[in-house]
Write a protein that holds these residues in place. Structure first.
Motif, mmCIF file in Angstrom:
data_model
loop_
_atom_site.group_PDB
_atom_site.id
_atom_site.type_symbol
_atom_site.label_atom_id
_atom_site.label_comp_id
_atom_site.label_asym_id
_atom_site.label_seq_id
_atom_site.Cartn_x
_atom_site.Cartn_y
_atom_site.Cartn_z
ATOM 1 N N ASP A 100 -18.992 -18.639 -0.391
ATOM 2 C CA ASP A 100 -19.120 -19.030 1.016
ATOM 3 C C ASP A 100 -17.827 -19.659 1.539
ATOM 4 N N PRO A 117 -18.532 -24.263 4.937
ATOM 5 C CA PRO A 117 -19.308 -23.553 3.916
ATOM 6 C C PRO A 117 -20.580 -24.310 3.546
ATOM 7 N N PHE A 128 -25.852 -18.224 -0.005
ATOM 8 C CA PHE A 128 -24.614 -18.554 0.691
ATOM 9 C C PHE A 128 -24.906 -18.752 2.173
ATOM 10 N N HIS A 129 -24.397 -19.837 2.702
ATOM 11 C CA HIS A 129 -24.611 -20.207 4.103
ATOM 12 C C HIS A 129 -23.291 -20.672 4.701
ATOM 13 N N LEU A 130 -23.318 -20.863 5.999
ATOM 14 C CA LEU A 130 -22.242 -21.577 6.665
ATOM 15 C C LEU A 130 -22.858 -22.375 7.802
#
Length: 160
Positions: A100, A117, A128-130
């Motif tokens: 990320d 991130p 996975f993120h943001l």
């Protein structure tokens, strides 16, 4: 010495304008006061604008391949989840970055869009993120969504 102490002490407190602004924020006009109707209308307009921006960003994220995002409510941030291709994860590892982080850095380098991130927020292993904000004005949000879309589509194509 006493005068110098006073001058230095002044710098420890918020300036007069800051104090007035904070007072207005925490003590808005009351019904019946001369500015109440204007304050009420401006507040409602801004809250409606925030809802439109949240919808625009959420819909933009959810229209992308391998991105999902809950509607942004009661906050100024959106947290889309990214399903990154195996090749992107491998490229991130080769670069010594979390996937990320790798994505967010590429996004920043290619578009100027600054995100945070998700790995900094304790996301579940293997996800996975943001984080991004919905605070820019509405006329800028359409540009944000367009730039993000162009970047994401290119990123996914490159690493499929």
């Amino acid at each position: 010495v006493e005068e110098l102490y006073k001058v230095c002490s002044i710098n420890l407190s918020p300036n007069g304008v800051g104090q007035v602004a904070m007072s207005c924020l925490v003590n808005p006009p009351k019904p019946g006061s001369p500015s109440y109707e204007q304050h009420k209308a401006e507040r409602e307009q801004e809250l409606a604008s925030l809802r439109r921006r949240a919808r625009m960003v959420t819909d933009g994220f959810n229209s992308l391949e391998d991105v999902t995002c809950n509607f942004t409510e009661g906050a100024m941030y959106s947290f889309p989840q990214l399903k990154l291709p195996r090749k992107a994860i491998e490229a991130a590892q080769a670069a010594g970055k979390a996937p990320d982080v790798f994505y967010c850095l590429r996004l920043l380098e290619e578009t100027g869009i600054s995100t945070v991130p998700g790995s900094g927020f304790g996301q579940a292993e293997g996800t996975f993120h943001l984080r991004t904000t919905i605070l820019p004005r509405e006329e800028k949000m359409a540009e944000f969504v367009s730039k993000f879309r162009t970047f994401h589509e290119g990123f996914m194509k490159k690493y499929k």
